[in-house]
Design a protein around this motif. Structure first.
Motif, PDB file in Angstrom:
ATOM      1  N   ASN A 560       0.839  -1.202   0.000  1.00  0.00           N
ATOM      2  CA  ASN A 560       0.000   0.000   0.000  1.00  0.00           C
ATOM      3  C   ASN A 560       0.871   1.248   0.000  1.00  0.00           C
ATOM      4  O   ASN A 560       0.600   2.192  -0.741  1.00  0.00           O
ATOM      5  N   SER A 561       1.876   1.243   0.860  1.00  0.00           N
ATOM      6  CA  SER A 561       2.764   2.408   0.912  1.00  0.00           C
ATOM      7  C   SER A 561       3.392   2.650  -0.451  1.00  0.00           C
ATOM      8  O   SER A 561       3.479   3.797  -0.899  1.00  0.00           O
ATOM      9  N   VAL A 608     -10.613   5.122  -0.575  1.00  0.00           N
ATOM     10  CA  VAL A 608     -10.731   6.576  -0.612  1.00  0.00           C
ATOM     11  C   VAL A 608     -10.938   6.934  -2.064  1.00  0.00           C
ATOM     12  O   VAL A 608     -10.248   6.442  -2.947  1.00  0.00           O
TER      13      VAL A 608
HETATM   14  P1  ADP Z   1      -6.856  -1.154  -1.888  1.00  0.00           P
HETATM   15  O1  ADP Z   1      -7.013  -2.468  -2.525  1.00  0.00           O
HETATM   16  O2  ADP Z   1      -7.754  -0.134  -2.451  1.00  0.00           O
HETATM   17  O3  ADP Z   1      -5.514  -0.736  -1.672  1.00  0.00           O
HETATM   18  P2  ADP Z   1      -6.852  -1.361   0.983  1.00  0.00           P
HETATM   19  O4  ADP Z   1      -7.845  -1.946   1.914  1.00  0.00           O
HETATM   20  O5  ADP Z   1      -5.515  -1.941   1.046  1.00  0.00           O
HETATM   21  O6  ADP Z   1      -7.491  -1.436  -0.442  1.00  0.00           O
HETATM   22  O7  ADP Z   1      -6.752   0.153   1.284  1.00  0.00           O
HETATM   23  C1  ADP Z   1      -7.916   0.876   1.398  1.00  0.00           C
HETATM   24  C2  ADP Z   1      -7.719   2.293   0.994  1.00  0.00           C
HETATM   25  O8  ADP Z   1      -6.887   2.931   1.959  1.00  0.00           O
HETATM   26  C3  ADP Z   1      -6.979   2.472  -0.248  1.00  0.00           C
HETATM   27  O9  ADP Z   1      -7.864   2.508  -1.347  1.00  0.00           O
HETATM   28  C4  ADP Z   1      -6.276   3.772  -0.095  1.00  0.00           C
HETATM   29  O10 ADP Z   1      -7.096   4.831  -0.491  1.00  0.00           O
HETATM   30  C5  ADP Z   1      -6.071   3.884   1.364  1.00  0.00           C
HETATM   31  N1  ADP Z   1      -4.694   3.570   1.766  1.00  0.00           N
HETATM   32  C6  ADP Z   1      -4.220   2.390   2.228  1.00  0.00           C
HETATM   33  N2  ADP Z   1      -2.916   2.496   2.531  1.00  0.00           N
HETATM   34  C7  ADP Z   1      -2.554   3.776   2.252  1.00  0.00           C
HETATM   35  C8  ADP Z   1      -1.335   4.507   2.338  1.00  0.00           C
HETATM   36  N3  ADP Z   1      -0.214   3.942   2.814  1.00  0.00           N
HETATM   37  N4  ADP Z   1      -1.339   5.792   1.963  1.00  0.00           N
HETATM   38  C9  ADP Z   1      -2.467   6.355   1.525  1.00  0.00           C
HETATM   39  N5  ADP Z   1      -3.643   5.728   1.402  1.00  0.00           N
HETATM   40  C10 ADP Z   1      -3.685   4.446   1.762  1.00  0.00           C
END
Ligand code: ADP
Length: 796
Positions: A560-561, A608
């Motif tokens: 994610n990062s 988001v």
């Molecule tokens: P995705 O498959 O959309 O990544 P996640 O459950 O892993 O789903 O993350 C959910 C949402 O959280 C992401 O869509 C992203 O908008 C936000 N997110 C997660 N990790 C981060 C991060 N490190 N920095 C910014 N936004 C993040």
């Protein structure tokens, strides 16, 4: 009828009679005395000759005049006979009595009324005796006329009094008989019934008791104490009053207890002695019964009232009643609390007076009127600011109809539906998210398919160009891994939410888990040109964890990062030991998370809404998975971020007690062992079977494929593989049964049979182990899994 002589004949006769002569001639001295006697008497003295005569006694004349108000002369002059002054009703009887006396010569005695001087009727008694000559022939009648009016009136009065007394007696008798109370008169020391009234007879069941002593007439009374009381009243002459006396009486056959109120009253004779006792009273049985029933009903209704009151006071709902003029006549505890008022403050007031805003009070007033007019309940929903804050209320107003069909009031109940509304909203939201997710999922799954198909085309077209083929294969492999990861994540999340996820926990060093996670996320970090810094405590941190799952957690955070940080960013992974837990921080210099999204960032399907995500891909389940897995390990996860200034995710996990024994096992994954084996692949999905076989062959094994359970048994016997990869859901004979059959054969004893299934639940594992499988792999099987497994086969 004998004609009576006229009065003037009697008193004023013309010719002297023989008798007069006899008296005057024969008895001179007597005559004097006779006259004196007449003078002295107060009576009219008359003489009468049988053939007419005259009364010359002056005194008599005077008294006649006194009596009748007329002199004899006056009467004679007016031509009246003595009968004319007699009362017309008495005239006939008087005339007949006189005629009888004349004709028989017997004494004459008659009573009749004559008209008196004041024109009133005087009662007279006329008596006469015949005077006879020497020859015995009646010569004259001598008589008296006596005014007996006074005597007579006395007699009449007596008779009137007697008649009155009789009427009174009859009236009393009537009263006695019809009295609403029961009455009986008992005489003598034996209390013999002399008289009983109808009520009394009813009371004793219609028995005939008159003339019988009470002990004989009502034997059931014996032993109840009342006879003794009766004796006492008779002997002492005292009155006994009994209130609510319980008396058992036979009526008519059964003995029933009656509740009586009565009095025993002595009857005194003129000399003061007691001659009997009067019993008089009323039967209160029915009344007492009715009172008892009423008391019971009252008690029941009181109880019911208390029950309703208890329920109404304790329900979380609001309950109330409006009078027809819209005033609150009842409000339960909850409502009073919500209003912040006491009963006395609220009752009798309108909603406006209670403090409702006017639009609200008016709305309810209209609704009350509507219920009154239609006699139907109405229902509504309204927000209200009470002591419980702003809440949403669902209410119903109901008509209260009385026994006579009249509308008596309008009752209502109101329920706070704020939470339900919120839940509904949340559900709707979840549903929306799910729909969004499905659309996204379809999209995300389709994305890798296009390059894979393209890759296949490239491989066909450029079969002779090994570089192109290799590139295509790499690309396909990447896309496929991406797809498998998506699906794995999905399955994992689903397992966690259905509580089906199982951890295979072991005591592991955090460093190993971190290194595995870094390895997995490495390509993404590297591809985006980020710089990763890892800082772990120098002392080893031991966790009781599922290696794969925890590595998955950290690699998800790192990925994610990498995804949400613009190219060339920085990422830190650090861990700090804090007492019994370790905090693992994944920090980046990325786009950050808006504050509004932070509270729900770990929810399933939460993403988001911003364009960057669309380009990086993802299903919005990665963080949900992180949270679920961390919590399964007894830890927690949180996120901090300032939009545009990076994010920090912190995973806190409990630390296991350090173990003395050094960590077992080599690095994960296990090193591959490239050894040639005979392998039988059983899968009814031909492509699945063939692709697996190809992979195994490329790893240098000898592979045969079959597509049902029966052929699996046959092939196993003929081919004698060292390893069988056995799908479970197979036609003809399922994988478990095929395994059992193989295990029954002598040649099947040492074969390694690995079950292949879609799910890896304990139950499935248990079933396959029971059937004789040595291991269990979940599809799709990766090359790493296969290598690890085949590496182990050597040791089996
Ligand atoms: P995705 O498959 O959309 O990544 P996640 O459950 O892993 O789903 O993350 C959910 C949402 O959280 C992401 O869509 C992203 O908008 C936000 N997110 C997660 N990790 C981060 C991060 N490190 N920095 C910014 N936004 C993040």
């Amino acid at each position: 009828m004998t004609k009576l002589p006229p009065v003037n004949d009697t008193v004023n006769g013309t010719a002297p009679s023989d008798a007069e002569i006899v008296l005057e001639a024969g008895h001179g001295a007597s005559d004097k005395r006779y006259r004196a006697l007449i003078e002295a008497t107060s009576q009219v003295v008359w003489s009468w000759s049988p053939h007419g005569g005259k009364n010359d006694f002056e005194r008599s004349q005077k008294w006649w005049e006194e009596l009748t108000g007329q002199s004899i002369d006056e009467q004679s002059a007016s031509g009246e006979s003595w009968l004319d002054v007699v009362h017309p009703d008495d005239r006939t009887a008087a005339a007949e009595a006189w005629a009888t006396a004349i004709s028989t010569g017997a004494r004459y005695d008659s009573k009749y009324r004559v008209r008196g001087r004041k024109n009133n009727w005087r009662q007279v008694r006329a008596r006469g005796v015949p005077v006879c000559g020497a020859d015995g022939v009646v010569t004259e009648w001598i008589g008296t006329l006596e005014d007996v009016t006074d005597q007579y009136e006395h007699l009449i009065e007596r008779e009137r009094l007697l008649a009155e007394a009789e009427a009174e007696r009859r009236r009393l008798e009537e009263v006695f008989r019809n009295a609403p109370s029961f009455m009986a008169v008992m005489r003598g020391p034996q209390h013999v019934f002399e008289r009983v009234n109808d009520r009394y007879i009813e009371l004793i069941g219609g028995r005939d008791v008159v003339g019988k002593p009470v002990r004989e007439a009502l034997p059931e009374i014996e032993g109840q104490g009342y006879l003794e009381l009766l004796d006492q009243v008779y002997q002492k002459g005292t009155t006994h009053i009994a209130a609510d006396a319980r008396v058992r009486l036979r009526n008519p056959s059964a003995e029933l207890e009656r509740v009586l109120q009565f009095v025993y009253q002595p009857m005194f004779e003129a000399d003061g002695t007691v001659s009997g006792v009067i019993v008089q009273g009323i039967d209160l049985t029915e009344k007492r019964l009715a009172e008892d029933q009423l008391a019971q009903l009252t008690a029941e209704s009181e109880l019911r009232k208390r029950v309703y009151e208890a329920i109404l006071s304790n329900t979380p709902d609001l309950a109330y009643v409006f009078s027809l003029d819209h005033r609150v006549t009842y409000a339960n505890e909850t409502l009073l609390k919500m209003w912040g008022q006491t009963w006395d403050q609220a009752i009798g007031k309108t909603l406006l007076e209670i403090g409702y805003e006017s639009w609200h009070a008016e709305m309810h007033s209209r609704e009350i009127e509507e219920v009154k007019a239609t006699r139907r309940p109405i229902r509504g929903e309204v927000p209200f600011n009470g002591t419980f804050g702003r809440r949403i209320y669902d209410y119903i107003f109901i008509p209260v109809v009385g026994a006579n069909g009249e509308l008596e009031a309008v009752a209502g109940t109101t329920r706070d539906v704020t939470d339900r509304k919120e839940t509904e909203e949340a559900l709707r939201d979840a549903d929306r998210k799910k729909d969004d997710f499905l659309a996204l999922l379809a999209h995300e799954l389709r994305n890798p398919l296009a390059p894979i198909r393209n890759g296949l085309q490239v491989m066909r077209l450029a079969a002779n160009d090994p570089d192109a083929v290799a590139k295509a294969r790499e690309m396909m492999d990447r896309q496929l891994s991406h797809m498998v990861r998506l699906i794995d994540d999905l399955l994992d999340v689903s397992r966690i939410t259905r509580n089906k996820m199982e951890l295979r926990r072991d005591e592991l060093a955090l460093a190993e888990i971190v290194s595995s996670a870094v390895e997995a996320a490495g390509p993404a970090i590297h591809d985006a040109g980020h710089e990763l810094t890892v800082a772990l405590p120098t002392e080893p941190v031991i966790l009781n964890a599922d290696f794969t799952r925890l590595a998955q957690v950290l690699s998800n955070l790192l990925t994610n990062s990498a995804k949400y940080t613009p190219r060339g960013g920085k990422i830190w992974l650090s861990a700090e030991r804090r007492d019994d837990e370790v905090a693992i921080l994944v920090k980046d210099t990325g786009i950050g998370i808006p504050a509004r999204a932070l509270p729900t960032i770990f929810d399933m399907f939460s993403q988001v809404d911003r364009s960057v995500e669309r380009s990086t891909g993802g299903l919005g389940i990665g963080l949900a998975l992180v949270k679920g897995l961390v919590e399964m390990h007894g830890g927690s996860v949180s996120a901090e971020s300032v939009e545009g200034k990076g994010s920090t995710f912190t995973v806190r996990l409990p630390v296991a007690k350090p173990i003395t024994e050094s960590l077992k096992g080599g690095p994960h994954p296990a090193t591959a062992h490239k050894l040639s084996r005979r392998i039988l692949v059983v899968d009814d999905n031909h492509d699945g079977a063939e692709s697996l076989a190809m992979m195994l062959r490329l790893l240098g094994n000898e592979v045969t494929t079959v597509h049902d359970g029966l052929n699996a048994v046959v092939a196993a016997g003929a081919f004698r593989p060292q390893v069988i990869l056995m799908d479970i859901g197979l036609p003809i004979l399922n994988g478990l049964d095929a395994t059992r059959q193989i295990r029954r054969e002598p040649w099947g004893q040492n074969m390694t049979i690995i079950a292949l299934t879609g799910w890896g639940q304990t139950n499935d594992r248990d079933l396959s182990r029971d059937a004789g499988c040595n291991g269990h792999l979940v599809k799709p099987v990766s090359i790493e899994d296969l290598e690890r497994l085949l590496g182990k086969v050597r040791d089996i």
